[in-house]
Design a protein around this motif. Sequence first.
Motif, PDB file in Angstrom:
ATOM      1  N   GLN A  85       9.214   8.944  -5.986  1.00 35.27           N
ATOM      2  CA  GLN A  85      10.584   8.840  -5.499  1.00 35.27           C
ATOM      3  C   GLN A  85      10.738   9.458  -4.123  1.00 35.27           C
ATOM      4  N   VAL A  86      10.091  10.614  -3.925  1.00 37.71           N
ATOM      5  CA  VAL A  86      10.147  11.254  -2.602  1.00 37.71           C
ATOM      6  C   VAL A  86       9.486  10.349  -1.565  1.00 37.71           C
ATOM      7  N   GLY A  87       8.325   9.763  -1.957  1.00 35.04           N
ATOM      8  CA  GLY A  87       7.632   8.869  -1.034  1.00 35.04           C
ATOM      9  C   GLY A  87       8.460   7.661  -0.679  1.00 35.04           C
ATOM     10  N   LEU A  88       9.221   7.137  -1.643  1.00 34.75           N
ATOM     11  CA  LEU A  88      10.044   5.968  -1.376  1.00 34.75           C
ATOM     12  C   LEU A  88      11.276   6.321  -0.557  1.00 34.75           C
ATOM     13  N   ARG A  89      11.663   7.571  -0.567  1.00 36.36           N
ATOM     14  CA  ARG A  89      12.819   7.979   0.236  1.00 36.36           C
ATOM     15  C   ARG A  89      12.433   8.273   1.676  1.00 36.36           C
ATOM     16  N   ALA A  90      11.194   8.696   1.874  1.00 35.44           N
ATOM     17  CA  ALA A  90      10.824   9.137   3.216  1.00 35.44           C
ATOM     18  C   ALA A  90       9.407   8.707   3.576  1.00 35.44           C
ATOM     19  N   GLY A  91       8.982   7.550   3.107  1.00 38.41           N
ATOM     20  CA  GLY A  91       7.630   7.090   3.349  1.00 38.41           C
ATOM     21  C   GLY A  91       7.510   6.243   4.605  1.00 38.41           C
ATOM     22  N   PRO A 118      15.874   2.475   1.985  1.00 38.14           N
ATOM     23  CA  PRO A 118      16.234   2.655   3.401  1.00 38.14           C
ATOM     24  C   PRO A 118      15.485   3.784   4.082  1.00 38.14           C
ATOM     25  N   GLY A 119      14.876   4.687   3.319  1.00 37.39           N
ATOM     26  CA  GLY A 119      14.151   5.790   3.941  1.00 37.39           C
ATOM     27  C   GLY A 119      12.748   5.436   4.379  1.00 37.39           C
ATOM     28  N   ILE A 120      12.231   4.266   3.973  1.00 35.93           N
ATOM     29  CA  ILE A 120      10.871   3.876   4.340  1.00 35.93           C
ATOM     30  C   ILE A 120      10.852   3.299   5.749  1.00 35.93           C
ATOM     31  N   GLU A 121       9.956   3.823   6.566  1.00 35.21           N
ATOM     32  CA  GLU A 121       9.768   3.309   7.925  1.00 35.21           C
ATOM     33  C   GLU A 121       8.707   2.214   7.898  1.00 35.21           C
ATOM     34  N   LEU A 122       9.016   1.071   8.492  1.00 34.45           N
ATOM     35  CA  LEU A 122       8.093  -0.060   8.533  1.00 34.45           C
ATOM     36  C   LEU A 122       7.632  -0.294   9.963  1.00 34.45           C
ATOM     37  N   ASN A 123       6.306  -0.325  10.149  1.00 38.73           N
ATOM     38  CA  ASN A 123       5.709  -0.627  11.453  1.00 38.73           C
ATOM     39  C   ASN A 123       4.893  -1.902  11.349  1.00 38.73           C
ATOM     40  N   LEU A 124       5.072  -2.820  12.296  1.00 43.78           N
ATOM     41  CA  LEU A 124       4.370  -4.104  12.292  1.00 43.78           C
ATOM     42  C   LEU A 124       3.564  -4.271  13.571  1.00 43.78           C
ATOM     43  N   VAL A 125       2.389  -4.898  13.446  1.00 41.10           N
ATOM     44  CA  VAL A 125       1.593  -5.232  14.620  1.00 41.10           C
ATOM     45  C   VAL A 125       1.035  -6.639  14.430  1.00 41.10           C
ATOM     46  N   ASP A 126       1.096  -7.451  15.482  1.00 42.08           N
ATOM     47  CA  ASP A 126       0.663  -8.851  15.460  1.00 42.08           C
ATOM     48  C   ASP A 126      -0.778  -8.935  15.947  1.00 42.08           C
ATOM     49  N   VAL A 127      -1.713  -9.212  15.011  1.00 44.42           N
ATOM     50  CA  VAL A 127      -3.128  -9.312  15.368  1.00 44.42           C
ATOM     51  C   VAL A 127      -3.787 -10.399  14.519  1.00 44.42           C
ATOM     52  N   HIS A 128      -4.932 -10.876  14.970  1.00 36.85           N
ATOM     53  CA  HIS A 128      -5.717 -11.822  14.177  1.00 36.85           C
ATOM     54  C   HIS A 128      -6.237 -11.114  12.930  1.00 36.85           C
ATOM     55  N   PRO A 129      -6.414 -11.839  11.810  1.00 33.16           N
ATOM     56  CA  PRO A 129      -6.895 -11.204  10.574  1.00 33.16           C
ATOM     57  C   PRO A 129      -8.157 -10.369  10.736  1.00 33.16           C
ATOM     58  N   VAL A 130      -9.093 -10.794  11.566  1.00 31.00           N
ATOM     59  CA  VAL A 130     -10.323 -10.008  11.752  1.00 31.00           C
ATOM     60  C   VAL A 130      -9.991  -8.620  12.298  1.00 31.00           C
ATOM     61  N   GLU A 131      -9.107  -8.577  13.287  1.00 34.58           N
ATOM     62  CA  GLU A 131      -8.704  -7.296  13.856  1.00 34.58           C
ATOM     63  C   GLU A 131      -7.861  -6.511  12.859  1.00 34.58           C
ATOM     64  N   ASP A 270      -2.177   2.929  -4.509  1.00 32.32           N
ATOM     65  CA  ASP A 270      -1.695   2.969  -3.132  1.00 32.32           C
ATOM     66  C   ASP A 270      -0.531   3.939  -3.031  1.00 32.32           C
ATOM     67  N   PRO A 271      -0.229   4.420  -1.823  1.00 32.34           N
ATOM     68  CA  PRO A 271       0.966   5.251  -1.638  1.00 32.34           C
ATOM     69  C   PRO A 271       2.214   4.499  -2.093  1.00 32.34           C
ATOM     70  N   PRO A 272       3.246   5.221  -2.534  1.00 37.82           N
ATOM     71  CA  PRO A 272       4.443   4.555  -3.060  1.00 37.82           C
ATOM     72  C   PRO A 272       5.052   3.541  -2.109  1.00 37.82           C
ATOM     73  N   ALA A 273       5.139   3.859  -0.816  1.00 36.82           N
ATOM     74  CA  ALA A 273       5.740   2.927   0.143  1.00 36.82           C
ATOM     75  C   ALA A 273       4.916   1.646   0.248  1.00 36.82           C
ATOM     76  N   THR A 274       3.595   1.787   0.241  1.00 40.29           N
ATOM     77  CA  THR A 274       2.712   0.621   0.306  1.00 40.29           C
ATOM     78  C   THR A 274       2.875  -0.245  -0.933  1.00 40.29           C
ATOM     79  N   SER A 275       2.899   0.378  -2.110  1.00 40.80           N
ATOM     80  CA  SER A 275       3.068  -0.379  -3.353  1.00 40.80           C
ATOM     81  C   SER A 275       4.404  -1.106  -3.384  1.00 40.80           C
ATOM     82  N   ALA A 276       5.450  -0.446  -2.894  1.00 35.71           N
ATOM     83  CA  ALA A 276       6.775  -1.074  -2.877  1.00 35.71           C
ATOM     84  C   ALA A 276       6.777  -2.325  -2.012  1.00 35.71           C
TER      85      ALA A 276
END
Length: 299
Positions: A85-91, A118-131, A270-276
Amino acid sequence: MNLTHLRVLEAVARHGSVTEAAKELHYSQPSVSHHLGRLEAATGARLVRRAGRGIRLTPEGELLAQRAREIIGRVDAASVELAAQVGLRAGRVRVAGFQTILSTIVPEAAAALSASYPGIELNLVDVHPVEGLRMLRAGHVDIALVFRHADTPDEEEGFRLTHLLDDPLHLISREPDQRLEDHRDSAWVGGCERCRAAMVTACERAGFSPRIAYSSDDLVLAQSLVAAGMGVAALPGLALQAHRTPSIHATEIAGSARQIFAVTYGEPPDPPATSALLEILEAVAQRGRGTVPPYAARH
């Protein structure tokens, strides 16, 4: 009684040895004996007795050890749930993905993740699958979104794949109901060597090698060239969901689907945020499976 005393008793009960219990708990043998003595004083009952070079639990000790297992199990479960729960609030969850999934499946999944956690921070990066897999192995991202064709070599040990959907390839032309064979002499728009491989393979199965006159991974440019009458192309379904030029037609190429996976690395869980996020990606992809872009035909 306290939890430390109960953990010591439970370990002694499992091993039947103060020495082995001490090793497991990283205590000294006198410390284990001290905790047992304190527990006996707290309960007013004799819990252990010597048996040769080892020890055995008395009936009272067996009873308390059984209850200790239940108590410890419940406390440990509560600790895991609380950490989740803590991980999902601030993961935080970091995702590497390729262009078409980042512009179709991921935005809806990101919105659902934000609404639920809403506490989970999401970061995205656009790369080819190999990278993306390279970044995942190096620990720079938590999830890599990749595609694989039937002839793609298996990933290295340590990668765990969650299948999201199958994404068929489509022939893109200005006329409806076209076949690959109809364009053996046409100019083709192809992507980079890695991205055009599925198109080349499909054409070769149809009995010819495509003449690639234009090379670009830009799905808007590829469709614009087709719409202008400069040639034909082959694009996956997700590319057509991401952008669709109105004057083109899309015909699914049988047996050409690529499989799309969400990949994690290392031993579970996996970490809670990743599993979610994984659960949400699966749900969003499931809703979109089988979706054919507008004006597309199947052959």
